[in-house]
Design a protein around this motif. Sequence first.
Motif, PDB file in Angstrom:
ATOM      1  N   ARG A   1       9.244 -76.360  12.749  1.00  0.00           N
ATOM      2  CA  ARG A   1       8.452 -76.962  11.826  1.00  0.00           C
ATOM      3  C   ARG A   1       8.574 -75.908  10.773  1.00  0.00           C
ATOM      4  NH1 ARG A   1       2.585 -74.982  14.750  1.00  0.00           N
ATOM      5  NH2 ARG A   1       3.053 -72.893  14.601  1.00  0.00           N
ATOM      6  N   GLN A   2       8.330 -76.315   9.478  1.00  0.00           N
ATOM      7  CA  GLN A   2       8.198 -75.695   8.268  1.00  0.00           C
ATOM      8  C   GLN A   2       6.905 -75.912   7.405  1.00  0.00           C
ATOM      9  OE1 GLN A   2      11.779 -76.150   6.014  1.00  0.00           O
ATOM     10  NE2 GLN A   2      11.395 -74.103   4.696  1.00  0.00           N
ATOM     11  N   ALA A   3       6.184 -74.786   7.226  1.00  0.00           N
ATOM     12  CA  ALA A   3       5.034 -74.806   6.561  1.00  0.00           C
ATOM     13  C   ALA A   3       5.325 -74.466   4.974  1.00  0.00           C
ATOM     14  CB  ALA A   3       3.961 -74.062   7.097  1.00  0.00           C
ATOM     15  N   PRO A   4       4.513 -75.079   4.086  1.00  0.00           N
ATOM     16  CA  PRO A   4       4.720 -74.596   2.739  1.00  0.00           C
ATOM     17  C   PRO A   4       4.667 -73.229   2.422  1.00  0.00           C
ATOM     18  CG  PRO A   4       2.986 -76.383   2.763  1.00  0.00           C
ATOM     19  CD  PRO A   4       3.327 -75.905   4.277  1.00  0.00           C
TER      20      PRO A   4
ATOM     21  N   PRO B   1      -5.381 -75.765  11.827  1.00  0.00           N
ATOM     22  CA  PRO B   1      -5.038 -76.057  10.547  1.00  0.00           C
ATOM     23  C   PRO B   1      -3.760 -75.269  10.068  1.00  0.00           C
ATOM     24  CG  PRO B   1      -7.217 -75.589  10.730  1.00  0.00           C
ATOM     25  CD  PRO B   1      -6.897 -75.528  11.872  1.00  0.00           C
ATOM     26  N   GLU B   2      -3.681 -74.266  10.988  1.00  0.00           N
ATOM     27  CA  GLU B   2      -1.990 -73.490  10.760  1.00  0.00           C
ATOM     28  C   GLU B   2      -0.757 -74.230  11.490  1.00  0.00           C
ATOM     29  OE1 GLU B   2      -5.098 -72.410  12.050  1.00  0.00           O
ATOM     30  OE2 GLU B   2      -4.915 -70.612  13.672  1.00  0.00           O
ATOM     31  N   ASP B   3      -1.061 -75.235  12.016  1.00  0.00           N
ATOM     32  CA  ASP B   3      -0.088 -76.122  12.553  1.00  0.00           C
ATOM     33  C   ASP B   3       0.294 -77.103  11.528  1.00  0.00           C
ATOM     34  OD1 ASP B   3      -1.982 -76.260  15.666  1.00  0.00           O
ATOM     35  OD2 ASP B   3      -0.245 -75.162  15.303  1.00  0.00           O
ATOM     36  N   THR B   4      -0.337 -77.015  10.535  1.00  0.00           N
ATOM     37  CA  THR B   4      -0.051 -77.880   9.064  1.00  0.00           C
ATOM     38  C   THR B   4       1.487 -77.774   8.919  1.00  0.00           C
ATOM     39  OG1 THR B   4      -2.056 -78.393   8.637  1.00  0.00           O
ATOM     40  CG2 THR B   4      -0.415 -78.590   7.056  1.00  0.00           C
TER      41      THR B   4
ATOM     42  N   TRP C   1      19.700 -81.837   9.539  1.00  0.00           N
ATOM     43  CA  TRP C   1      18.336 -81.901   9.730  1.00  0.00           C
ATOM     44  C   TRP C   1      17.858 -83.515   9.256  1.00  0.00           C
ATOM     45  CZ3 TRP C   1      15.897 -78.401  12.196  1.00  0.00           C
ATOM     46  CH2 TRP C   1      16.089 -77.321  12.191  1.00  0.00           C
ATOM     47  N   GLY C   2      17.047 -84.136  10.129  1.00  0.00           N
ATOM     48  CA  GLY C   2      16.479 -85.268   9.493  1.00  0.00           C
ATOM     49  C   GLY C   2      15.247 -85.160   8.410  1.00  0.00           C
ATOM     50  N   GLN C   3      14.506 -86.242   8.109  1.00  0.00           N
ATOM     51  CA  GLN C   3      13.703 -86.021   7.099  1.00  0.00           C
ATOM     52  C   GLN C   3      12.298 -85.376   7.484  1.00  0.00           C
ATOM     53  OE1 GLN C   3      13.891 -88.847   8.911  1.00  0.00           O
ATOM     54  NE2 GLN C   3      11.731 -89.015   9.732  1.00  0.00           N
ATOM     55  N   GLY C   4      12.406 -85.164   8.657  1.00  0.00           N
ATOM     56  CA  GLY C   4      11.216 -84.529   9.127  1.00  0.00           C
ATOM     57  C   GLY C   4       9.809 -85.756   9.183  1.00  0.00           C
ATOM     58  N   THR C   5       8.771 -84.998   9.753  1.00  0.00           N
ATOM     59  CA  THR C   5       7.512 -85.803  10.047  1.00  0.00           C
ATOM     60  C   THR C   5       6.304 -85.051   9.505  1.00  0.00           C
ATOM     61  OG1 THR C   5       6.029 -87.498  11.088  1.00  0.00           O
ATOM     62  CG2 THR C   5       6.938 -85.879  12.526  1.00  0.00           C
ATOM     63  N   GLN C   6       5.405 -85.507   8.724  1.00  0.00           N
ATOM     64  CA  GLN C   6       4.305 -84.513   8.368  1.00  0.00           C
ATOM     65  C   GLN C   6       3.154 -84.401   9.152  1.00  0.00           C
ATOM     66  OE1 GLN C   6       4.120 -82.478   5.182  1.00  0.00           O
ATOM     67  NE2 GLN C   6       2.361 -81.718   6.333  1.00  0.00           N
ATOM     68  N   VAL C   7       2.894 -83.121   9.612  1.00  0.00           N
ATOM     69  CA  VAL C   7       1.527 -82.946  10.281  1.00  0.00           C
ATOM     70  C   VAL C   7       0.614 -82.486   9.311  1.00  0.00           C
ATOM     71  CG1 VAL C   7       0.779 -82.135  12.287  1.00  0.00           C
ATOM     72  CG2 VAL C   7       2.867 -83.219  12.391  1.00  0.00           C
ATOM     73  N   THR C   8      -0.514 -82.798   9.168  1.00  0.00           N
ATOM     74  CA  THR C   8      -1.624 -82.180   8.427  1.00  0.00           C
ATOM     75  C   THR C   8      -3.000 -82.077   9.488  1.00  0.00           C
ATOM     76  OG1 THR C   8      -0.883 -82.842   6.268  1.00  0.00           O
ATOM     77  CG2 THR C   8      -2.896 -82.093   6.497  1.00  0.00           C
ATOM     78  N   VAL C   9      -3.354 -80.695   9.630  1.00  0.00           N
ATOM     79  CA  VAL C   9      -4.486 -80.654  10.384  1.00  0.00           C
ATOM     80  C   VAL C   9      -5.425 -80.244   9.295  1.00  0.00           C
ATOM     81  CG1 VAL C   9      -5.578 -79.525  12.407  1.00  0.00           C
ATOM     82  CG2 VAL C   9      -2.999 -80.055  12.267  1.00  0.00           C
ATOM     83  N   SER C  10      -6.574 -81.058   9.305  1.00  0.00           N
ATOM     84  CA  SER C  10      -7.617 -80.768   8.356  1.00  0.00           C
ATOM     85  C   SER C  10      -8.915 -81.437   8.627  1.00  0.00           C
ATOM     86  CB  SER C  10      -7.252 -81.059   6.793  1.00  0.00           C
ATOM     87  OG  SER C  10      -8.443 -80.794   5.936  1.00  0.00           O
ATOM     88  N   SER C  11     -10.145 -80.866   8.242  1.00  0.00           N
ATOM     89  CA  SER C  11     -11.378 -81.680   8.343  1.00  0.00           C
ATOM     90  C   SER C  11     -11.801 -82.349   6.996  1.00  0.00           C
ATOM     91  CB  SER C  11     -12.226 -80.534   8.838  1.00  0.00           C
ATOM     92  OG  SER C  11     -12.518 -79.685   7.936  1.00  0.00           O
TER      93      SER C  11
END
Length: 117
Positions: free
Chosen positions: A38-41, A88-91, A107-117
């Motif tokens: 995973r790669q976070a911003p 949230p830190e898993d985003t 690498w492929g295109q990846g898939t975005q995971v966003t953990v937020s309320s």
Amino acid sequence: QVHLVESGGGLVQPGGSLRLSCGASGFTFSSYAMSWYRQAPGKERELVAAITSAGGVTNYADSVKGRFTISRDNAKSTVYLQMNSLKPEDTAVYYCNAGFTLPLGSWGQGTQVTVSS
């Protein structure tokens, strides 16, 4: 030609779950260990989980141990990442690749995971 397609990401609330999938083609999937990264911003890509070719051995980053489970279906050339108790830190953008400790392919295109309320 190696082709990896990640899917299953999305927006989830803290404490929720997601299951990621990665379909592979272009190589003998059952002969290779597979991993999720995973790669976070603003951060470097990091190894999250890995599984050996037959699925007998797995390894996890300390930050996800006990919450994430990697698995594979060699008949479907697919590797999965079950993510529970998301924080949230898993985003991040999640990627799969061949290899157990180092990525072996492109690498492929990846898939975005966003953990937020």
